[in-house]
Scaffold this motif. Structure first.
Motif, PDB file in Angstrom:
ATOM      1  N   GLY A  60      -6.179  -7.439 -68.575  1.00 37.27           N
ATOM      2  CA  GLY A  60      -6.031  -8.841 -68.271  1.00 37.27           C
ATOM      3  C   GLY A  60      -5.693  -9.096 -66.820  1.00 37.27           C
ATOM      4  O   GLY A  60      -5.178 -10.144 -66.481  1.00 37.27           O
ATOM      5  N   PHE A  61      -5.961  -8.145 -65.941  1.00 41.38           N
ATOM      6  CA  PHE A  61      -5.596  -8.282 -64.542  1.00 41.38           C
ATOM      7  C   PHE A  61      -6.520  -9.255 -63.832  1.00 41.38           C
ATOM      8  O   PHE A  61      -7.661  -8.957 -63.568  1.00 41.38           O
ATOM      9  CB  PHE A  61      -5.622  -6.917 -63.847  1.00 41.38           C
ATOM     10  N   GLY A  62      -6.020 -10.456 -63.575  1.00 41.19           N
ATOM     11  CA  GLY A  62      -6.789 -11.443 -62.834  1.00 41.19           C
ATOM     12  C   GLY A  62      -7.883 -12.136 -63.621  1.00 41.19           C
ATOM     13  O   GLY A  62      -8.676 -12.861 -63.063  1.00 41.19           O
ATOM     14  N   ILE A  63      -7.953 -11.952 -64.923  1.00 44.85           N
ATOM     15  CA  ILE A  63      -9.008 -12.555 -65.728  1.00 44.85           C
ATOM     16  C   ILE A  63      -8.763 -14.059 -65.874  1.00 44.85           C
ATOM     17  O   ILE A  63      -7.641 -14.497 -66.126  1.00 44.85           O
ATOM     18  CB  ILE A  63      -9.073 -11.896 -67.123  1.00 44.85           C
ATOM     19  N   ARG A  64      -9.811 -14.858 -65.703  1.00 45.10           N
ATOM     20  CA  ARG A  64      -9.764 -16.312 -65.879  1.00 45.10           C
ATOM     21  C   ARG A  64      -8.691 -16.983 -65.026  1.00 45.10           C
ATOM     22  O   ARG A  64      -8.076 -17.946 -65.451  1.00 45.10           O
ATOM     23  CB  ARG A  64      -9.533 -16.682 -67.339  1.00 45.10           C
ATOM     24  N   GLY A  65      -8.436 -16.457 -63.861  1.00 46.61           N
ATOM     25  CA  GLY A  65      -7.500 -17.101 -62.964  1.00 46.61           C
ATOM     26  C   GLY A  65      -6.043 -16.839 -63.267  1.00 46.61           C
ATOM     27  O   GLY A  65      -5.170 -17.369 -62.621  1.00 46.61           O
ATOM     28  N   TYR A  66      -5.760 -16.022 -64.261  1.00 49.41           N
ATOM     29  CA  TYR A  66      -4.370 -15.700 -64.558  1.00 49.41           C
ATOM     30  C   TYR A  66      -3.844 -14.750 -63.502  1.00 49.41           C
ATOM     31  O   TYR A  66      -4.575 -14.030 -62.858  1.00 49.41           O
ATOM     32  CB  TYR A  66      -4.231 -15.056 -65.939  1.00 49.41           C
ATOM     33  N   GLY A  67      -2.559 -14.725 -63.337  1.00 52.28           N
ATOM     34  CA  GLY A  67      -1.927 -13.853 -62.353  1.00 52.28           C
ATOM     35  C   GLY A  67      -1.960 -12.407 -62.789  1.00 52.28           C
ATOM     36  O   GLY A  67      -2.538 -12.037 -63.800  1.00 52.28           O
ATOM     37  N   TYR A  68      -1.295 -11.573 -62.040  1.00 62.09           N
ATOM     38  CA  TYR A  68      -1.228 -10.138 -62.296  1.00 62.09           C
ATOM     39  C   TYR A  68      -0.777  -9.871 -63.719  1.00 62.09           C
ATOM     40  O   TYR A  68       0.240 -10.374 -64.167  1.00 62.09           O
ATOM     41  CB  TYR A  68      -0.254  -9.506 -61.298  1.00 62.09           C
ATOM     42  N   GLY A  69      -1.558  -9.095 -64.470  1.00 59.98           N
ATOM     43  CA  GLY A  69      -1.202  -8.757 -65.840  1.00 59.98           C
ATOM     44  C   GLY A  69      -1.319  -9.913 -66.812  1.00 59.98           C
ATOM     45  O   GLY A  69      -0.810  -9.848 -67.906  1.00 59.98           O
ATOM     46  N   GLY A  70      -1.989 -10.988 -66.422  1.00 60.41           N
ATOM     47  CA  GLY A  70      -2.153 -12.128 -67.315  1.00 60.41           C
ATOM     48  C   GLY A  70      -0.995 -13.108 -67.270  1.00 60.41           C
ATOM     49  O   GLY A  70      -0.937 -14.027 -68.056  1.00 60.41           O
ATOM     50  N   TYR A  71      -0.051 -12.920 -66.367  1.00 64.84           N
ATOM     51  CA  TYR A  71       1.120 -13.784 -66.262  1.00 64.84           C
ATOM     52  C   TYR A  71       1.035 -14.659 -65.017  1.00 64.84           C
ATOM     53  O   TYR A  71       0.475 -14.260 -64.014  1.00 64.84           O
ATOM     54  CB  TYR A  71       2.396 -12.945 -66.185  1.00 64.84           C
ATOM     55  N   GLN A  72       1.624 -15.845 -65.109  1.00 67.77           N
ATOM     56  CA  GLN A  72       1.716 -16.757 -63.964  1.00 67.77           C
ATOM     57  C   GLN A  72       3.126 -16.692 -63.399  1.00 67.77           C
ATOM     58  O   GLN A  72       4.093 -16.742 -64.150  1.00 67.77           O
ATOM     59  CB  GLN A  72       1.440 -18.201 -64.395  1.00 67.77           C
ATOM     60  N   ARG A  73       3.235 -16.595 -62.086  1.00 68.77           N
ATOM     61  CA  ARG A  73       4.540 -16.638 -61.419  1.00 68.77           C
ATOM     62  C   ARG A  73       4.632 -17.972 -60.697  1.00 68.77           C
ATOM     63  O   ARG A  73       3.771 -18.312 -59.906  1.00 68.77           O
ATOM     64  CB  ARG A  73       4.678 -15.484 -60.439  1.00 68.77           C
ATOM     65  N   ILE A  74       5.683 -18.726 -60.988  1.00 71.57           N
ATOM     66  CA  ILE A  74       5.850 -20.063 -60.423  1.00 71.57           C
ATOM     67  C   ILE A  74       7.203 -20.123 -59.728  1.00 71.57           C
ATOM     68  O   ILE A  74       8.235 -19.802 -60.332  1.00 71.57           O
ATOM     69  CB  ILE A  74       5.785 -21.135 -61.532  1.00 71.57           C
ATOM     70  N   ALA A  75       7.199 -20.529 -58.456  1.00 69.15           N
ATOM     71  CA  ALA A  75       8.444 -20.666 -57.706  1.00 69.15           C
ATOM     72  C   ALA A  75       9.266 -21.808 -58.296  1.00 69.15           C
ATOM     73  O   ALA A  75       8.733 -22.876 -58.611  1.00 69.15           O
ATOM     74  CB  ALA A  75       8.150 -20.931 -56.238  1.00 69.15           C
ATOM     75  N   LEU A  76      10.567 -21.580 -58.462  1.00 66.57           N
ATOM     76  CA  LEU A  76      11.425 -22.621 -59.037  1.00 66.57           C
ATOM     77  C   LEU A  76      11.426 -23.876 -58.177  1.00 66.57           C
ATOM     78  O   LEU A  76      11.508 -24.991 -58.686  1.00 66.57           O
ATOM     79  CB  LEU A  76      12.853 -22.102 -59.216  1.00 66.57           C
ATOM     80  N   GLY A  77      11.308 -23.726 -56.854  1.00 69.64           N
ATOM     81  CA  GLY A  77      11.289 -24.879 -55.963  1.00 69.64           C
ATOM     82  C   GLY A  77      10.037 -25.731 -56.096  1.00 69.64           C
ATOM     83  O   GLY A  77      10.007 -26.878 -55.664  1.00 69.64           O
ATOM     84  N   ALA A  78       8.977 -25.186 -56.717  1.00 70.44           N
ATOM     85  CA  ALA A  78       7.720 -25.912 -56.878  1.00 70.44           C
ATOM     86  C   ALA A  78       7.658 -26.681 -58.195  1.00 70.44           C
ATOM     87  O   ALA A  78       6.724 -27.449 -58.423  1.00 70.44           O
ATOM     88  CB  ALA A  78       6.544 -24.942 -56.803  1.00 70.44           C
ATOM     89  N   ILE A  79       8.639 -26.500 -59.062  1.00 71.57           N
ATOM     90  CA  ILE A  79       8.612 -27.120 -60.390  1.00 71.57           C
ATOM     91  C   ILE A  79       9.066 -28.574 -60.321  1.00 71.57           C
ATOM     92  O   ILE A  79      10.079 -28.901 -59.724  1.00 71.57           O
ATOM     93  CB  ILE A  79       9.499 -26.327 -61.366  1.00 71.57           C
ATOM     94  N   ALA A  80       8.278 -29.438 -60.951  1.00 71.69           N
ATOM     95  CA  ALA A  80       8.620 -30.860 -61.032  1.00 71.69           C
ATOM     96  C   ALA A  80       9.204 -31.209 -62.402  1.00 71.69           C
ATOM     97  O   ALA A  80       9.969 -32.150 -62.525  1.00 71.69           O
ATOM     98  CB  ALA A  80       7.382 -31.712 -60.771  1.00 71.69           C
ATOM     99  N   GLY A  81       8.817 -30.446 -63.437  1.00 69.23           N
ATOM    100  CA  GLY A  81       9.324 -30.734 -64.774  1.00 69.23           C
ATOM    101  C   GLY A  81       9.003 -29.631 -65.756  1.00 69.23           C
ATOM    102  O   GLY A  81       8.029 -28.897 -65.584  1.00 69.23           O
ATOM    103  N   ILE A  82       9.832 -29.508 -66.799  1.00 68.09           N
ATOM    104  CA  ILE A  82       9.642 -28.523 -67.862  1.00 68.09           C
ATOM    105  C   ILE A  82       9.879 -29.221 -69.190  1.00 68.09           C
ATOM    106  O   ILE A  82      10.824 -29.992 -69.332  1.00 68.09           O
ATOM    107  CB  ILE A  82      10.633 -27.344 -67.734  1.00 68.09           C
ATOM    108  N   ALA A  83       9.013 -28.936 -70.170  1.00 68.69           N
ATOM    109  CA  ALA A  83       9.203 -29.489 -71.514  1.00 68.69           C
ATOM    110  C   ALA A  83       8.887 -28.411 -72.537  1.00 68.69           C
ATOM    111  O   ALA A  83       7.984 -27.598 -72.332  1.00 68.69           O
ATOM    112  CB  ALA A  83       8.292 -30.687 -71.742  1.00 68.69           C
ATOM    113  N   LEU A  84       9.629 -28.393 -73.635  1.00 67.67           N
ATOM    114  CA  LEU A  84       9.348 -27.455 -74.722  1.00 67.67           C
ATOM    115  C   LEU A  84       8.088 -27.883 -75.450  1.00 67.67           C
ATOM    116  O   LEU A  84       7.940 -29.040 -75.810  1.00 67.67           O
ATOM    117  CB  LEU A  84      10.509 -27.422 -75.718  1.00 67.67           C
ATOM    118  N   LEU A  85       7.181 -26.943 -75.675  1.00 69.10           N
ATOM    119  CA  LEU A  85       5.964 -27.250 -76.437  1.00 69.10           C
ATOM    120  C   LEU A  85       6.251 -27.333 -77.928  1.00 69.10           C
ATOM    121  O   LEU A  85       5.618 -28.077 -78.644  1.00 69.10           O
ATOM    122  CB  LEU A  85       4.899 -26.180 -76.197  1.00 69.10           C
ATOM    123  N   SER A  86       7.224 -26.588 -78.396  1.00 66.54           N
ATOM    124  CA  SER A  86       7.498 -26.559 -79.833  1.00 66.54           C
ATOM    125  C   SER A  86       7.878 -27.935 -80.367  1.00 66.54           C
ATOM    126  O   SER A  86       7.654 -28.236 -81.524  1.00 66.54           O
ATOM    127  CB  SER A  86       8.605 -25.551 -80.144  1.00 66.54           C
TER     128      SER A  86
END
Length: 88
Positions: A58-84
Motif C-alpha cells: 500500500g505504499f503510495g497507492i491512490r494518493g495515500y501516504g507512506y504505508g497507506g497512512y496519512q500524516r496531518i500536522a496538528l497546526g493544519a487541523i480546522a476540525g475533528i468529528a467522530l464518524l461513529s
C-alpha cells in the motif's frame, strides 16, 4: 481551537473512526493510529491492502501516504468529528 486542544482530542479519539478537516479544505476519514505533539496519523477507511488482504504494501497507492497512512500536522487541523456518531 489550538493545536494543543487538537492533540488532546486526538488522544481521546485514538483508535476511533474520525473525519479531520484541515484549514486548506482537505477532508480525511479514517482511524487515528498515532498522535504526537506535531502530527496525527490516520489510517484511511477502506484503504487498499496488498498480498491477499493482510495489510502489507500500500505504499503510495491512490494518493495515500507512506504505508497507506496519512500524516496531518496538528497546526493544519480546522476540525475533528467522530464518524461513529453519524455512521454506526
Amino acid at each position: 481551537m489550538s493545536s494543543c486542544g487538537f492533540y488532546e482530542m486526538c488522544q481521546r479519539y485514538h483508535g476511533r473512526a474520525v473525519t479531520v478537516q484541515t484549514k486548506d479544505g482537505g477532508v480525511y476519514r479514517g482511524y487515528i493510529r498515532e498522535v504526537d505533539r506535531r502530527q496525527v496519523v490516520i489510517e484511511p477507511i477502506g484503504r487498499p491492502r496488498g498480498l491477499g488482504g493482510f495489510g502489507y504494501g500500500g505504499f503510495g497507492i491512490r494518493g495515500y501516504g507512506y504505508g497507506g497512512y496519512q500524516r496531518i500536522a496538528l497546526g493544519a487541523i480546522a476540525g475533528i468529528a467522530l464518524l461513529s456518531l453519524f455512521f454506526w
